[in-house]
Design an enzyme around this catalytic site. Structure first.
Site, PDB file in Angstrom:
ATOM      1  N   ASN A 180      -5.337   7.287   7.640  1.00 59.82           N
ATOM      2  CA  ASN A 180      -5.476   6.753   6.280  1.00 59.82           C
ATOM      3  C   ASN A 180      -6.774   5.974   6.218  1.00 59.82           C
ATOM      4  OD1 ASN A 180      -5.182   4.806   4.011  1.00 59.82           O
ATOM      5  ND2 ASN A 180      -3.252   5.894   3.790  1.00 59.82           N
ATOM      6  N   ASN A 234      -0.606  11.612   0.226  1.00 56.42           N
ATOM      7  CA  ASN A 234       0.149  10.394  -0.090  1.00 56.42           C
ATOM      8  C   ASN A 234       0.764  10.530  -1.477  1.00 56.42           C
ATOM      9  OD1 ASN A 234      -0.660   8.968   2.274  1.00 56.42           O
ATOM     10  ND2 ASN A 234      -2.639   8.611   1.334  1.00 56.42           N
ATOM     11  N   ARG A 284      -6.300  10.172 -10.858  1.00 61.15           N
ATOM     12  CA  ARG A 284      -5.661  10.900  -9.731  1.00 61.15           C
ATOM     13  C   ARG A 284      -5.189   9.838  -8.751  1.00 61.15           C
ATOM     14  NH1 ARG A 284      -5.850  10.136  -4.910  1.00 61.15           N
ATOM     15  NH2 ARG A 284      -7.648  11.135  -3.969  1.00 61.15           N
ATOM     16  N   GLU A 339     -12.432   4.819  -6.495  1.00 53.64           N
ATOM     17  CA  GLU A 339     -11.119   5.160  -5.940  1.00 53.64           C
ATOM     18  C   GLU A 339     -10.298   5.993  -6.908  1.00 53.64           C
ATOM     19  OE1 GLU A 339     -10.091   3.886  -2.754  1.00 53.64           O
ATOM     20  OE2 GLU A 339      -8.600   5.463  -3.037  1.00 53.64           O
ATOM     21  N   ASP A 340      -9.725   7.050  -6.406  1.00 51.02           N
ATOM     22  CA  ASP A 340      -8.722   7.832  -7.120  1.00 51.02           C
ATOM     23  C   ASP A 340      -9.155   8.266  -8.523  1.00 51.02           C
ATOM     24  OD1 ASP A 340      -7.360   7.523  -4.794  1.00 51.02           O
ATOM     25  OD2 ASP A 340      -5.563   6.616  -5.649  1.00 51.02           O
ATOM     26  N   LYS A 386      -5.670  -1.849  -2.512  1.00 53.57           N
ATOM     27  CA  LYS A 386      -6.792  -1.615  -1.579  1.00 53.57           C
ATOM     28  C   LYS A 386      -7.477  -2.944  -1.244  1.00 53.57           C
ATOM     29  CE  LYS A 386      -7.041   3.030  -1.382  1.00 53.57           C
ATOM     30  NZ  LYS A 386      -7.239   3.895  -0.224  1.00 53.57           N
ATOM     31  N   TYR A 435       0.876  -1.185   0.000  1.00 55.19           N
ATOM     32  CA  TYR A 435       0.000   0.000   0.000  1.00 55.19           C
ATOM     33  C   TYR A 435       0.906   1.227   0.000  1.00 55.19           C
ATOM     34  CZ  TYR A 435      -4.191   2.606   1.563  1.00 55.19           C
ATOM     35  OH  TYR A 435      -5.240   3.486   1.674  1.00 55.19           O
ATOM     36  N   ASP A 453     -14.150   6.277  -1.692  1.00 60.28           N
ATOM     37  CA  ASP A 453     -13.173   6.149  -0.618  1.00 60.28           C
ATOM     38  C   ASP A 453     -12.467   7.471  -0.324  1.00 60.28           C
ATOM     39  OD1 ASP A 453     -11.541   4.742   1.206  1.00 60.28           O
ATOM     40  OD2 ASP A 453      -9.976   4.560  -0.301  1.00 60.28           O
ATOM     41  N   ASP A 454     -12.176   8.249  -1.365  1.00 66.20           N
ATOM     42  CA  ASP A 454     -11.401   9.478  -1.159  1.00 66.20           C
ATOM     43  C   ASP A 454     -12.235  10.574  -0.512  1.00 66.20           C
ATOM     44  OD1 ASP A 454      -8.831   8.653  -2.435  1.00 66.20           O
ATOM     45  OD2 ASP A 454     -10.238   8.237  -4.050  1.00 66.20           O
TER      46      ASP A 454
HETATM   47  N1  LIG Z   1      -4.758  10.065   4.092  1.00 64.26           N
HETATM   48  C1  LIG Z   1      -5.692   9.538   3.341  1.00 64.26           C
HETATM   49  O1  LIG Z   1      -6.355   8.563   3.709  1.00 64.26           O
HETATM   50  C2  LIG Z   1      -5.968  10.114   2.004  1.00 64.26           C
HETATM   51  C3  LIG Z   1      -5.111  11.006   1.420  1.00 64.26           C
HETATM   52  N2  LIG Z   1      -5.406  11.522   0.191  1.00 64.26           N
HETATM   53  C4  LIG Z   1      -4.427  12.400  -0.405  1.00 64.26           C
HETATM   54  O2  LIG Z   1      -4.960  13.692  -0.545  1.00 64.26           O
HETATM   55  C5  LIG Z   1      -4.296  14.340  -1.595  1.00 64.26           C
HETATM   56  C6  LIG Z   1      -5.316  15.132  -2.377  1.00 64.26           C
HETATM   57  O3  LIG Z   1      -6.276  14.304  -2.970  1.00 64.26           O
HETATM   58  P1  LIG Z   1      -7.515  14.956  -3.750  1.00 64.26           P
HETATM   59  O4  LIG Z   1      -8.217  15.897  -2.865  1.00 64.26           O
HETATM   60  O5  LIG Z   1      -8.337  13.896  -4.324  1.00 64.26           O
HETATM   61  O6  LIG Z   1      -6.703  15.659  -4.918  1.00 64.26           O
HETATM   62  P2  LIG Z   1      -6.892  16.991  -5.728  1.00 64.26           P
HETATM   63  O7  LIG Z   1      -5.791  17.030  -6.695  1.00 64.26           O
HETATM   64  O8  LIG Z   1      -8.285  17.085  -6.226  1.00 64.26           O
HETATM   65  O9  LIG Z   1      -6.713  18.140  -4.633  1.00 64.26           O
HETATM   66  C7  LIG Z   1      -5.529  18.786  -4.364  1.00 64.26           C
HETATM   67  C8  LIG Z   1      -5.868  20.136  -3.795  1.00 64.26           C
HETATM   68  O10 LIG Z   1      -4.672  20.767  -3.390  1.00 64.26           O
HETATM   69  C9  LIG Z   1      -4.667  22.088  -3.904  1.00 64.26           C
HETATM   70  N3  LIG Z   1      -3.331  22.616  -4.092  1.00 64.26           N
HETATM   71  C10 LIG Z   1      -2.467  22.408  -5.110  1.00 64.26           C
HETATM   72  N4  LIG Z   1      -1.347  23.134  -4.921  1.00 64.26           N
HETATM   73  C11 LIG Z   1      -1.511  23.813  -3.771  1.00 64.26           C
HETATM   74  C12 LIG Z   1      -0.715  24.727  -3.060  1.00 64.26           C
HETATM   75  N5  LIG Z   1       0.486  25.091  -3.488  1.00 64.26           N
HETATM   76  N6  LIG Z   1      -1.196  25.230  -1.905  1.00 64.26           N
HETATM   77  C13 LIG Z   1      -2.402  24.861  -1.453  1.00 64.26           C
HETATM   78  N7  LIG Z   1      -3.211  23.996  -2.088  1.00 64.26           N
HETATM   79  C14 LIG Z   1      -2.765  23.475  -3.239  1.00 64.26           C
HETATM   80  C15 LIG Z   1      -5.407  22.004  -5.217  1.00 64.26           C
HETATM   81  O11 LIG Z   1      -5.819  23.291  -5.595  1.00 64.26           O
HETATM   82  P3  LIG Z   1      -6.728  23.591  -6.869  1.00 64.26           P
HETATM   83  O12 LIG Z   1      -8.101  23.102  -6.486  1.00 64.26           O
HETATM   84  O13 LIG Z   1      -6.638  25.058  -7.005  1.00 64.26           O
HETATM   85  O14 LIG Z   1      -6.124  22.832  -7.993  1.00 64.26           O
HETATM   86  C16 LIG Z   1      -6.537  21.066  -4.810  1.00 64.26           C
HETATM   87  O15 LIG Z   1      -7.574  21.781  -4.188  1.00 64.26           O
HETATM   88  C17 LIG Z   1      -3.550  13.252  -2.374  1.00 64.26           C
HETATM   89  O16 LIG Z   1      -2.183  13.335  -2.081  1.00 64.26           O
HETATM   90  C18 LIG Z   1      -4.079  11.970  -1.817  1.00 64.26           C
HETATM   91  O17 LIG Z   1      -3.114  10.954  -1.789  1.00 64.26           O
HETATM   92  C19 LIG Z   1      -6.569  11.231  -0.464  1.00 64.26           C
HETATM   93  C20 LIG Z   1      -7.448  10.343   0.075  1.00 64.26           C
HETATM   94  C21 LIG Z   1      -7.175   9.665   1.322  1.00 64.26           C
HETATM   95  C1  LIG Z   2      -5.257   6.765   0.728  1.00 57.36           C
HETATM   96  C2  LIG Z   2      -5.908   7.183  -0.486  1.00 57.36           C
HETATM   97  O1  LIG Z   2      -6.992   6.721  -0.800  1.00 57.36           O
HETATM   98  C3  LIG Z   2      -5.283   8.174  -1.313  1.00 57.36           C
HETATM   99  O2  LIG Z   2      -4.238   8.711  -0.959  1.00 57.36           O
HETATM  100  O3  LIG Z   2      -5.848   8.459  -2.378  1.00 57.36           O
HETATM  101 MG   LIG Z   3      -7.492   7.136  -2.788  1.00 61.16          MG
END
Ligand SMILES: NC(=O)C1=CN([C@@H]2O[C@H](COP(=O)(O)OP(=O)(O)OC[C@H]3O[C@@H](n4cnc5c(N)ncnc54)[C@H](OP(=O)(O)O)[C@@H]3O)[C@@H](O)[C@H]2O)C=CC1
Ligand SMILES: CC(=O)C(=O)O
Ligand SMILES: [Mg+2]
Length: 594
Positions: free
Chosen positions: A467, A421, A162, A251-252, A180, A98, A274-275
């Site tokens: 997570n 991540n 993504r 997912e993603d 997963k 993972y 999931d996200d």
């Molecule tokens: N811990 C966990 O269980 C999980 C972690 N994640 C992680 O969350 C992260 C984001 O996922 P997701 O929301 O789907 O992805 P997105 O790409 O949709 O979101 C990323 C966000 O970050 C913003 N961003 C980009 N650059 C900057 C910056 N310099 N300063 C501030 N904000 C910025 C983007 O802005 P803009 O909208 O303007 O492009 C966007 O709003 C990934 O790394 C993923 O691995 C996701 C799911 C579960």
């Molecule tokens: C953990 C997860 O689902 C992600 O980073 O997208």
């Molecule tokens: Mg995910």
């Protein structure tokens, strides 16, 4: 670990046609009866000897990617041994199958694919855009390739657009559904022969892969929205036609499609994202623990989100629900406790750009003429007590920022969750957060960080892993058992409450926010039991056995509207009986009389 037995109704997860995968554990009589005499070395071992050998091989691999490839091969040739190894060394192996290593495996997927499994293994469905009209044929091919009766009950679907914080990886994203589903099995005892990873090979907008001669996906750009939704609909209709009870985890997908698919399907089929929902649920659980330790009332929290994608908005929605339901804060006031920074700064209604639909709810209206263009300005403006990173920006929480947030919170302990991540995208490390906050931080990260010993002391702290791996396996298990017609937000809320209740007295005393990963099987059973109770409370469960069991053993007087995450011992005991576990001896999987 919770005791677990094989689900009597499931076919064995070890394909009967492959006894050789048990190799040296096959007794002489079996070898004779199956005409295998002379085809395996003469020693007859028990499973623990095989396990020791496999672990030795794993340790000898030079890189994490080599370990990933080795484990993938092992899973596809000796499923039982693979899961014995995973369960025994979960803390060590989870970061390989993972996050973070799965991220690298996805980036390299087209290059390592042939070495992940023997040529005969079917590891999931690869559905190209130009073949969505053949979905019934694809499913028929799948059925014909697996042992009779192996009907999938859980699927994780991505289109690779993504993958973690790594962006659009196209078909290479298949590593994520595969990874997963391994956690579904390891953490919650889903039957591995009934888990189906799916990648929608709908092209990629990533030039790196379009130009890579070894890329294995279709070589074209992604379709426009209309075609994407029409093609996805064909796949989902085909899947639910063939397997009406299947539980689907989205997912993603990129953020607009993640929200779009959830809106479109959440009331029609048994699915969840999931996200958005899984991350919301798991982070709420950690947040519940954190605000108990923060030293200020929940209503005084000022929560700054860095990143406003599917994960950021999904988490904030769950937190608002919690503040409203649990702390009786009116929704407007609860919402006003949140600020979001995206790539353009703080999200406000008068920023001058057209906000994506998912950002509108949290856009600030009280900023007057103030527009903060970056995180540093946002921190001075918001003066946050909590900072949640879901931005994909490595080191976004640099030392200066961490120290400033600490300085702004002389009384409250700062909550800092760098959740992006894989590790190469994390906003900061545990060590950095500890050092810059005089060890006061309440911390959780998406990818596990090492423990930290405060210099000059023997005080070793364990970081929380925020997570969604703590929640999607039990949600899937609960859904498989209770068979609700759909997954509701209140079920997800019950899961958060239940997970926060799983902390042991020792973990609480040490100020930890999540249960230790070594206990994930036990906590998954408890969370699944709470999910089943909530599904029945809401009148959506369809499996009469579980309806009857919950009705005879109500855990509490909780209502369907305000879930408390409770469960009865009777339901927990029954849940545990339905969790698959690898066999301890060859006699459990190969009949003695052939
Ligand atoms: N811990 C966990 O269980 C999980 C972690 N994640 C992680 O969350 C992260 C984001 O996922 P997701 O929301 O789907 O992805 P997105 O790409 O949709 O979101 C990323 C966000 O970050 C913003 N961003 C980009 N650059 C900057 C910056 N310099 N300063 C501030 N904000 C910025 C983007 O802005 P803009 O909208 O303007 O492009 C966007 O709003 C990934 O790394 C993923 O691995 C996701 C799911 C579960
Ligand atoms: C953990 C997860 O689902 C992600 O980073 O997208
Ligand atoms: Mg995910």
């Amino acid at each position: 670990m919770a005791p677990a037995i094989k689900n009597a109704e499931s076919p064995s997860a070890v394909p009967a046609k492959k006894p050789l995968s048990m190799g040296t554990a096959l007794p002489y009589e079996t070898r004779t009866a199956m005409h295998l005499k002379g085809l395996v070395p003469s020693a007859v071992e028990d499973f623990s000897a095989q396990e020791a050998r496999a672990y030795e091989q794993l340790k000898n691999k030079g890189t994490d990617l080599e370990k990933y490839i080795f484990l993938s091969w092992l899973r596809n040739t000796n499923l039982n041994l693979f899961y014995r190894l995973v369960l025994k060394h979960l803390k060590e192996i989870a970061p390989i199958i993972y996050t973070p290593t799965v991220g690298q495996a996805c980036q390299e997927f087209s290059h390592i694919y042939p070495f992940l499994a023997p040529p005969t293994a079917v590891d999931g469905l690869y559905i190209p855009l130009n073949e969505v009209d053949s979905i019934d044929e694809i499913i028929a091919n799948y059925k014909a390739s697996v042992p009779e009766g192996c009907r999938p009950e859980t699927t994780v679907i991505t289109d690779g657009s993504r993958i973690l914080g790594l962006g659009d990886l196209g078909m290479n994203g298949m590593g994520i559904p595969v990874g997963k589903l391994q956690l579904y099995v390891a953490a919650a005892g889903l039957d591995p022969s009934r888990c189906l990873p799916i990648v929608l090979d709908f092209g990629t907008d990533n030039p790196k892969y379009l130009e890579d001669p070894l890329y294995l996906g279709i070589r074209q750009k992604r379709p426009a929205d209309e075609e994407f939704y029409a093609a996805t609909e064909k796949v989902l209709n085909g899947l639910t036609r063939a397997f009406p009870e299947i539980f689907i985890q989205f997912e993603d997908f990129n953020t607009p499609h993640a929200f779009g698919l959830l809106d479109k399907w959440r009331d029609r089929i048994l699915c969840f994202n999931d996200d958005i929902q899984g991350t919301g649920s798991v982070i709420l659980a950690g947040f519940i623990s954190a605000i108990k330790l923060a030293g200020i009332p929940a209503a005084d929290q000022r929560i700054l989100f860095v990143g406003a994608g599917s994960a950021g908005v999904g988490v904030a929605q769950q937190l608002v629900d919690y503040l409203v339901l649990e702390h009786k804060i009116p929704e407007d006031k609860a919402k006003a406790m949140f600020w979001f920074v995206d790539s353009r700064g703080i999200i406000t209604a008068n920023r001058g750009d057209k906000l994506a639909d998912h950002k509108v709810y949290f856009a600030r209206h009280d900023n007057g003429d103030v527009q903060c263009k970056n995180l540093e300005e946002a921190i001075e403006y918001v003066k946050p007590t909590a900072m949640i990173g879901l931005s994909t920006i490595y080191k976004a929480f640099n030392e200066k920022i961490l120290r400033r947030v600490n300085e702004l919170n002389p009384v409250a302990r700062p909550i800092i969750f760098p959740l992006s991540n894989p590790k190469t995208k994390a906003e900061c490390t545990f060590e950095e957060a500890m050092r810059c906050t005089d060890n006061r931080v309440l911390f959780a990260s998406g990818t596990a960080f090492p423990e930290y010993t405060i210099p000059g002391t023997a005080d070793t702290r364990v970081p929380g892993q925020g997570n969604n791996m703590y929640v999607f396996p039990p949600i899937g298990l609960g859904a498989k058992l209770a068979k609700p017609s759909k997954i509701t937000d209140s079920m997800i809320f019950a899961v958060s409450k239940a997970l926060s209740n799983t902390l042991s007295p020792d973990e609480i005393a040490r100020g930890e926010l999540y249960p230790r990963i070594e206990r994930i099987r036990e906590t998954s059973a408890q969370v699944a039991a709470a999910f089943v109770h909530q599904a029945v409370r809401e009148g959506l469960a369809q499996d009469q056995r579980w309806i009857d069991l919950v009705s005879a053993n109500p855990a509490s007087s909780a209502t369907s509207e305000i879930p408390d995450g409770t469960y009865s011992q009777a339901v927990l005991d029954e849940v545990v009986k339905h969790m698959w576990a690898p066999a301890d001896s060859v006699h459990q999987v190969i009949p003695t009389k052939l």
